[in-house]
Design an enzyme around this catalytic site. Sequence first.
Site, PDB file in Angstrom:
ATOM      1  N   ASP A   1       3.422  -2.098   4.177  1.00 44.65           N
ATOM      2  CA  ASP A   1       2.964  -2.660   5.454  1.00 44.65           C
ATOM      3  C   ASP A   1       4.127  -2.809   6.435  1.00 44.65           C
ATOM      4  OD1 ASP A   1       0.301  -2.786   4.700  1.00 44.65           O
ATOM      5  OD2 ASP A   1       0.016  -4.834   5.387  1.00 44.65           O
TER       6      ASP A   1
ATOM      7  N   ASP B   1      13.800  -8.164  -2.106  1.00 47.50           N
ATOM      8  CA  ASP B   1      13.885  -8.999  -0.890  1.00 47.50           C
ATOM      9  C   ASP B   1      14.928  -8.434   0.066  1.00 47.50           C
ATOM     10  OD1 ASP B   1      15.861  -9.696  -2.724  1.00 47.50           O
ATOM     11  OD2 ASP B   1      15.845 -11.826  -2.229  1.00 47.50           O
TER      12      ASP B   1
ATOM     13  N   LYS C   1      12.966  -7.070  -8.658  1.00 46.87           N
ATOM     14  CA  LYS C   1      13.607  -8.379  -8.637  1.00 46.87           C
ATOM     15  C   LYS C   1      14.112  -8.683 -10.046  1.00 46.87           C
ATOM     16  CE  LYS C   1      13.433 -11.656  -6.105  1.00 46.87           C
ATOM     17  NZ  LYS C   1      14.556 -12.303  -5.355  1.00 46.87           N
TER      18      LYS C   1
ATOM     19  N   ASP D   1       2.893  -2.880  -1.978  1.00 45.19           N
ATOM     20  CA  ASP D   1       1.884  -3.325  -1.015  1.00 45.19           C
ATOM     21  C   ASP D   1       2.577  -3.941   0.201  1.00 45.19           C
ATOM     22  OD1 ASP D   1      -0.756  -3.921  -0.114  1.00 45.19           O
ATOM     23  OD2 ASP D   1      -0.477  -5.988  -0.780  1.00 45.19           O
TER      24      ASP D   1
ATOM     25  N   TYR E   1      -1.524  -6.706 -10.176  1.00 44.24           N
ATOM     26  CA  TYR E   1      -2.878  -6.395  -9.729  1.00 44.24           C
ATOM     27  C   TYR E   1      -3.861  -6.357 -10.899  1.00 44.24           C
ATOM     28  CZ  TYR E   1      -2.108  -5.284  -4.812  1.00 44.24           C
ATOM     29  OH  TYR E   1      -1.857  -5.368  -3.468  1.00 44.24           O
TER      30      TYR E   1
HETATM   31  C1  IPM Z   1      -3.615  -1.596   0.296  1.00 46.82           C
HETATM   32  C2  IPM Z   1      -4.538  -2.773   0.468  1.00 46.82           C
HETATM   33  C3  IPM Z   1      -5.185  -3.058  -0.882  1.00 46.82           C
HETATM   34  C4  IPM Z   1      -4.103  -3.479  -1.847  1.00 46.82           C
HETATM   35  C5  IPM Z   1      -6.316  -4.094  -0.829  1.00 46.82           C
HETATM   36  C6  IPM Z   1      -7.393  -3.714   0.155  1.00 46.82           C
HETATM   37  C7  IPM Z   1      -6.910  -4.334  -2.191  1.00 46.82           C
HETATM   38  O1  IPM Z   1      -3.835  -3.860   0.974  1.00 46.82           O
HETATM   39  O2  IPM Z   1      -4.081  -0.521  -0.128  1.00 46.82           O
HETATM   40  O3  IPM Z   1      -2.422  -1.733   0.595  1.00 46.82           O
HETATM   41  O4  IPM Z   1      -3.703  -4.649  -1.895  1.00 46.82           O
HETATM   42  O5  IPM Z   1      -3.639  -2.617  -2.585  1.00 46.82           O
HETATM   43 MG    MG Z   2      -1.822  -3.427   1.515  1.00 44.52          MG
END
Ligand code: IPM
Ligand code: MG
Length: 365
Positions: free
Chosen positions: A251, A223, A190, A247, A139
């Site tokens: 999700d 993975d 990884k 990240d 990042y």
């Molecule tokens: C998160 C989001 C952010 C990230 C974006 C909005 C920059 O996806 O907080 O997970 O990638 O960290």
């Molecule tokens: Mg995210």
Amino acid sequence: MPSLLLLAGDGIGPEVMAATERVIDFFNRRGAGFELQRALVGGAAVDAEGDPVSDETLAIGESVDAMLFGAVGGPQYDGLPYEKRPEAGLLRLRKHFELFANIRPAICYPALADASSLKREVVEGLDIVILRELTGGVYFGEPKTIEDIGNGQKRAIDTQIYDTYEIDRIARAAFELARARNGRVTSMEKRNVMKTGVLWREVVEAAHKDGNEDVKLDHMLADSGAMQLVRDPKQFDVIVCDNLFGDLLSDIAAQLTGSLGMLPSASLGAVDSKTGRRRALYEPVHGSAPDIAGKGIANPIAMIASFGMALQYSFGMITEAKALDAAIAATLAEGLRTADIAHGAKAISTDEMTDAILGNLEKAL
Ligand code: IPM
Ligand code: MG
């Protein structure tokens, strides 16, 4: 007096923040004394101040105990240069305050087990935490460029960098977190293809040996970890990983619980040795959801639960934090649903959901 900076942002951000302010007011009526300041972030800040987060806003952030963040982004900002993107505001906040530890709990409320795309028995009772490193890795690594290399070709470069201290502090945060839970940490990287993965494992092992062997430590390739997270998520307690894997994995974890609209998160910095304070930003994992913004139908639970994490981690108000969690669970158990979790059943508005949570909070305290 405890102080908070509210950064509502874009899309549904202001709506879920307004709902959360009602919860803060509830605690203030009972004497909590939260002092609130407000500032712009994301596209709203670009429009009004020319930057996704201004220096003045960062200065206010310096002066408060904690920050609450709604959401940023929207299609109208898609054409902005990279540095002016709404998301750049969020990244700047994370970096400026060195919020390296991002705690993302994934809890499957029993009432919502059927909203998950996985079978009820796989997710019911799920209670895990993804601990994501938040200020390093790909990042922020330099160089980060797109350059012309001639012949009509361009070259894009992102750089994944981790120093020992960055891995060490997130590993120690993981052990501390696990100690207050079920005592297990799974570290994911990884190492089979990435040098940062090799160092990651080495430093996590060293931090484990250095006073943390009461916590059980396992390693997984990221993975295969992603696959295990979908196959049998309840095998985990705390998962610790780098910024990008965190990240992605968070999700996945969010989807296990039935709705992204449910998940809070806390981004914490180190404890300041002078003030004893820990920088903190609390934010829902969901985004700005421009498609439903302004309709009054957004699910406020992730934002309200993020404030609940602030009660716990920034203000030591454990009883209140637990009562708020219980009020959310009770509201869901009553069958009340915003559109994102209604699955065809009758959906209630953001305000109605907030009313119901406040009603149950009143009973819980
Ligand atoms: C998160 C989001 C952010 C990230 C974006 C909005 C920059 O996806 O907080 O997970 O990638 O960290
Ligand atoms: Mg995210």
